[in-house]
Design a protein around this motif. Structure first.
Motif, PDB file in Angstrom:
ATOM      1  N   ILE A 186       0.842  -1.193   0.000  1.00 45.58           N
ATOM      2  CA  ILE A 186       0.000   0.000   0.000  1.00 45.58           C
ATOM      3  C   ILE A 186       0.881   1.248   0.000  1.00 45.58           C
ATOM      4  O   ILE A 186       1.814   1.346   0.796  1.00 45.58           O
ATOM      5  CB  ILE A 186      -0.935   0.039   1.225  1.00 45.58           C
ATOM      6  CG1 ILE A 186      -1.930  -1.124   1.176  1.00 45.58           C
ATOM      7  CG2 ILE A 186      -1.692   1.363   1.294  1.00 45.58           C
ATOM      8  CD1 ILE A 186      -2.827  -1.211   2.402  1.00 45.58           C
ATOM      9  N   LEU A 187       0.587   2.172  -0.913  1.00 44.35           N
ATOM     10  CA  LEU A 187       1.193   3.500  -0.903  1.00 44.35           C
ATOM     11  C   LEU A 187       0.107   4.466  -0.449  1.00 44.35           C
ATOM     12  O   LEU A 187      -0.917   4.603  -1.120  1.00 44.35           O
ATOM     13  CB  LEU A 187       1.701   3.885  -2.290  1.00 44.35           C
ATOM     14  CG  LEU A 187       2.741   2.972  -2.940  1.00 44.35           C
ATOM     15  CD1 LEU A 187       3.134   3.514  -4.315  1.00 44.35           C
ATOM     16  CD2 LEU A 187       3.968   2.824  -2.066  1.00 44.35           C
ATOM     17  N   ALA A 188       0.301   5.128   0.677  1.00 44.66           N
ATOM     18  CA  ALA A 188      -0.786   5.899   1.278  1.00 44.66           C
ATOM     19  C   ALA A 188      -0.394   7.339   1.579  1.00 44.66           C
ATOM     20  O   ALA A 188       0.623   7.598   2.228  1.00 44.66           O
ATOM     21  CB  ALA A 188      -1.255   5.225   2.575  1.00 44.66           C
ATOM     22  N   ASP A 189      -1.219   8.266   1.117  1.00 45.30           N
ATOM     23  CA  ASP A 189      -1.084   9.670   1.507  1.00 45.30           C
ATOM     24  C   ASP A 189      -1.535   9.793   2.966  1.00 45.30           C
ATOM     25  O   ASP A 189      -2.295   8.970   3.472  1.00 45.30           O
ATOM     26  CB  ASP A 189      -1.962  10.540   0.602  1.00 45.30           C
ATOM     27  CG  ASP A 189      -1.670  12.023   0.755  1.00 45.30           C
ATOM     28  OD1 ASP A 189      -0.745  12.387   1.510  1.00 45.30           O
ATOM     29  OD2 ASP A 189      -2.387  12.817   0.128  1.00 45.30           O
ATOM     30  N   ILE A 190      -1.072  10.844   3.640  1.00 43.41           N
ATOM     31  CA  ILE A 190      -1.457  11.060   5.033  1.00 43.41           C
ATOM     32  C   ILE A 190      -2.830  11.725   5.114  1.00 43.41           C
ATOM     33  O   ILE A 190      -3.715  11.296   5.836  1.00 43.41           O
ATOM     34  CB  ILE A 190      -0.411  11.910   5.774  1.00 43.41           C
ATOM     35  CG1 ILE A 190       0.960  11.195   5.768  1.00 43.41           C
ATOM     36  CG2 ILE A 190      -0.858  12.202   7.194  1.00 43.41           C
ATOM     37  CD1 ILE A 190       1.008   9.930   6.573  1.00 43.41           C
ATOM     38  N   GLN A 191      -3.026  12.823   4.337  1.00 42.61           N
ATOM     39  CA  GLN A 191      -4.288  13.557   4.348  1.00 42.61           C
ATOM     40  C   GLN A 191      -5.120  13.190   3.125  1.00 42.61           C
ATOM     41  O   GLN A 191      -4.632  13.272   1.999  1.00 42.61           O
ATOM     42  CB  GLN A 191      -4.029  15.061   4.362  1.00 42.61           C
ATOM     43  CG  GLN A 191      -3.446  15.573   5.672  1.00 42.61           C
ATOM     44  CD  GLN A 191      -4.375  15.347   6.848  1.00 42.61           C
ATOM     45  OE1 GLN A 191      -3.987  14.799   7.862  1.00 42.61           O
ATOM     46  NE2 GLN A 191      -5.622  15.765   6.705  1.00 42.61           N
ATOM     47  N   VAL A 214       3.789   2.087   2.720  1.00 44.91           N
ATOM     48  CA  VAL A 214       4.669   3.243   2.569  1.00 44.91           C
ATOM     49  C   VAL A 214       3.797   4.488   2.596  1.00 44.91           C
ATOM     50  O   VAL A 214       2.858   4.608   1.799  1.00 44.91           O
ATOM     51  CB  VAL A 214       5.466   3.183   1.249  1.00 44.91           C
ATOM     52  CG1 VAL A 214       6.298   4.457   1.073  1.00 44.91           C
ATOM     53  CG2 VAL A 214       6.359   1.950   1.214  1.00 44.91           C
ATOM     54  N   PHE A 215       4.075   5.403   3.525  1.00 40.68           N
ATOM     55  CA  PHE A 215       3.292   6.626   3.648  1.00 40.68           C
ATOM     56  C   PHE A 215       3.960   7.765   2.886  1.00 40.68           C
ATOM     57  O   PHE A 215       5.191   7.843   2.809  1.00 40.68           O
ATOM     58  CB  PHE A 215       3.116   7.016   5.113  1.00 40.68           C
ATOM     59  CG  PHE A 215       2.153   6.139   5.848  1.00 40.68           C
ATOM     60  CD1 PHE A 215       0.795   6.363   5.784  1.00 40.68           C
ATOM     61  CD2 PHE A 215       2.614   5.064   6.593  1.00 40.68           C
ATOM     62  CE1 PHE A 215      -0.105   5.549   6.452  1.00 40.68           C
ATOM     63  CE2 PHE A 215       1.721   4.238   7.262  1.00 40.68           C
ATOM     64  CZ  PHE A 215       0.369   4.484   7.190  1.00 40.68           C
ATOM     65  N   GLU A 230       5.029   5.283  15.028  1.00 41.47           N
ATOM     66  CA  GLU A 230       5.049   6.039  13.781  1.00 41.47           C
ATOM     67  C   GLU A 230       5.344   5.117  12.604  1.00 41.47           C
ATOM     68  O   GLU A 230       5.842   4.008  12.783  1.00 41.47           O
ATOM     69  CB  GLU A 230       6.119   7.137  13.852  1.00 41.47           C
ATOM     70  CG  GLU A 230       5.854   8.165  14.941  1.00 41.47           C
ATOM     71  CD  GLU A 230       7.084   8.993  15.267  1.00 41.47           C
ATOM     72  OE1 GLU A 230       8.184   8.578  14.886  1.00 41.47           O
ATOM     73  OE2 GLU A 230       6.918  10.035  15.908  1.00 41.47           O
ATOM     74  N   PRO A 231       5.049   5.577  11.383  1.00 39.85           N
ATOM     75  CA  PRO A 231       5.341   4.757  10.196  1.00 39.85           C
ATOM     76  C   PRO A 231       6.828   4.464  10.061  1.00 39.85           C
ATOM     77  O   PRO A 231       7.674   5.314  10.354  1.00 39.85           O
ATOM     78  CB  PRO A 231       4.849   5.637   9.036  1.00 39.85           C
ATOM     79  CG  PRO A 231       3.885   6.594   9.643  1.00 39.85           C
ATOM     80  CD  PRO A 231       4.385   6.849  11.027  1.00 39.85           C
ATOM     81  N   ALA A 232       7.142   3.256   9.616  1.00 40.38           N
ATOM     82  CA  ALA A 232       8.544   2.906   9.374  1.00 40.38           C
ATOM     83  C   ALA A 232       9.016   3.407   8.014  1.00 40.38           C
ATOM     84  O   ALA A 232      10.199   3.688   7.830  1.00 40.38           O
ATOM     85  CB  ALA A 232       8.723   1.392   9.460  1.00 40.38           C
ATOM     86  N   PHE A 233       8.093   3.544   7.056  1.00 41.22           N
ATOM     87  CA  PHE A 233       8.478   3.913   5.695  1.00 41.22           C
ATOM     88  C   PHE A 233       7.754   5.187   5.278  1.00 41.22           C
ATOM     89  O   PHE A 233       6.524   5.222   5.190  1.00 41.22           O
ATOM     90  CB  PHE A 233       8.163   2.767   4.724  1.00 41.22           C
ATOM     91  CG  PHE A 233       8.889   1.492   5.053  1.00 41.22           C
ATOM     92  CD1 PHE A 233      10.247   1.352   4.771  1.00 41.22           C
ATOM     93  CD2 PHE A 233       8.233   0.443   5.667  1.00 41.22           C
ATOM     94  CE1 PHE A 233      10.924   0.182   5.088  1.00 41.22           C
ATOM     95  CE2 PHE A 233       8.899  -0.726   5.995  1.00 41.22           C
ATOM     96  CZ  PHE A 233      10.249  -0.859   5.699  1.00 41.22           C
ATOM     97  N   LEU A 234       8.529   6.225   5.010  1.00 41.37           N
ATOM     98  CA  LEU A 234       7.982   7.531   4.647  1.00 41.37           C
ATOM     99  C   LEU A 234       8.638   8.048   3.375  1.00 41.37           C
ATOM    100  O   LEU A 234       9.853   7.939   3.196  1.00 41.37           O
ATOM    101  CB  LEU A 234       8.240   8.552   5.761  1.00 41.37           C
ATOM    102  CG  LEU A 234       7.335   8.519   6.994  1.00 41.37           C
ATOM    103  CD1 LEU A 234       7.929   9.397   8.074  1.00 41.37           C
ATOM    104  CD2 LEU A 234       5.935   8.985   6.651  1.00 41.37           C
ATOM    105  N   ILE A 235       7.823   8.628   2.498  1.00 45.40           N
ATOM    106  CA  ILE A 235       8.309   9.294   1.291  1.00 45.40           C
ATOM    107  C   ILE A 235       7.912  10.764   1.376  1.00 45.40           C
ATOM    108  O   ILE A 235       6.774  11.084   1.727  1.00 45.40           O
ATOM    109  CB  ILE A 235       7.716   8.663   0.016  1.00 45.40           C
ATOM    110  CG1 ILE A 235       8.261   7.235  -0.170  1.00 45.40           C
ATOM    111  CG2 ILE A 235       8.032   9.504  -1.216  1.00 45.40           C
ATOM    112  CD1 ILE A 235       7.651   6.518  -1.354  1.00 45.40           C
TER     113      ILE A 235
END
Length: 268
Positions: A186-191, A214-215, A230-235
Motif C-alpha cells: 500500500i502507498l498511502a497519503d497522510i491527508q 509506505v506513507f 510512527e510509520p517505518a516507511f515515509l516518502i
C-alpha cells in the motif's frame, strides 16, 4: 549554529533513513540513539569534512556496520530484530541505494558516508537495482486524493513491474478496496480528500491482514519525532521515482524476509 542545533536540524531525516534501513521504528531509532551516545561520549567522532548532515549519516553507518554492536548480546537497549539478522543479504547495496535515492546525497557524499569511493558507490547502487528487479511483482493499492500525484504513482508502480488494484481518495474507499483486493503493498497519503487520515485507514486495514505500507507526506518530520508509534516507511512530497522505488522495495524486502507473522501494531 551550535552542534546540538545542527544535530536537531538533521535528526528527523536520519531517523527516516534508519527506519527504512532496519524496517522498524524501534530498531531505527535505537541505532540513532546509539549514534548520539557515541557522539556525546566523544564529539570528535563526527567528521564534518563533507558537511554536518553527511557526517551524521557517516557516523550512523559506522554504528550500523559495527560488529561489536550488532553481535553483542549484552546490548539490551539495541535489540537486533529478525529483519536485521536476515539483512546480511547484501546490506551495502541497499545502503548505497537508499542514500542516493531516498536521502538525495551525491555519489561523492555516499562514498564518504560508506567509507568507499565513487566507483564502488556506483557498483553498489547497480547491485541494489538488480536485486530489486528480481523482486516478485505484487498488487499495489494507492491511497491518494490528488489526481495527478495518483496518476504519477500509478504509472511509476506499473513501470516497476507491479499491478495497481485501485486508487482510493477517501478512508472509506481505501478500506473497501483493500478488503476486496487484498494488496501486497500500500502507498498511502497522510491527508485524504474527505479530511480523514491515511494513517487511520491503514490502521483499520492492518487489524484484518498484514501488508507493508509506505506513507507519503509533504511533512515527514511531523512523523519522525520518536514520541509515539510512527510509520517505518515515509516518502517526502514532492518525490522522485527513484525514491518511491527504493522505499517500496525496502518495504517488500522486509515483508518477504520477516519470520514473525504476528499481527502488526497500528502504524500510529
Amino acid at each position: 549554529m551550535s552542534r546540538s542545533q545542527l544535530v536537531a536540524e538533521h535528526l528527523p531525516l536520519l531517523r527516516r533513513y534508519a527506519r527504512a534501513l532496519t524496517g522498524s521504528q524501534a530498531s531505527g531509532d535505537a541505532y540513532v540513539a546509539a549514534m548520539l551516545e557515541a557522539m556525546l561520549g566523544d564529539p570528535s567522532v563526527l567528521d564534518e569534512s563533507h558537511g554536518p548532515r553527511a557526517g551524521l549519516f557517516r557516523l550512523f553507518t559506522q554504528i550500523w556496520n559495527s560488529v561489536s554492536v550488532n553481535d553483542d548480546a549484552e546490548v539490551t537497549t539495541l535489540p537486533m530484530p529478525p529483519e536485521r539478522r536476515l539483512s546480511n543479504i547484501t546490506p551495502l547495496p541497499r545502503q548505497a541505494f537508499l542514500l542516493l535515492s531516498l536521502e538525495g546525497f551525491s555519489e561523492e557524499e555516499v562514498a564518504f558516508i560508506l567509507s568507499t569511493d565513487v566507483a564502488e558507490t556506483r557498483r553498489l547502487a547497480d547491485a541494489a537495482g538488480r536485486e530489486m528487479a528480481a523482486e516478485i511483482a505484487t498488487d499495489v493499492l494507492i491511497i491518494e486524493d490528488e489526481t495527478f500525484i495518483a496518476m504519477d504513482l500509478e504509472s511509476l508502480v506499473k513501470n516497476l513491474g507491479h499491478n495497481v488494484v485501485g486508487v482510493a481518495r477517501t478512508h472509506a474507499d481505501a478500506v473497501a478496496l483493500a478488503k476486496n483486493k487484498r494488496p501486497g503493498l500500500i502507498l498511502a497519503d497522510i491527508q485524504l480528500a474527505d479530511g480523514s487520515s491515511g494513517l487511520d485507514a491503514v490502521n483499520e486495514l492492518l487489524r484484518t491482514f498484514e501488508v507493508p505500507v509506505v506513507f507519503i507526506t509533504a511533512y515527514p518530520e511531523r512523523f519522525l519525532t520518536g514520541e509515539r508509534p510512527e510509520p517505518a516507511f515515509l516518502i517526502s512530497k514532492p518525490f522522485q521515482p527513484a525514491m518511491v522505488s527504493a522505499v517500496a522495495s525496502q518495504a517488500l524486502f522486509f515483508q518477504r524476509n520477516s519470520r514473525n507473522r504476528t499481527p502488526k501494531a497500528p502504524a500510529a
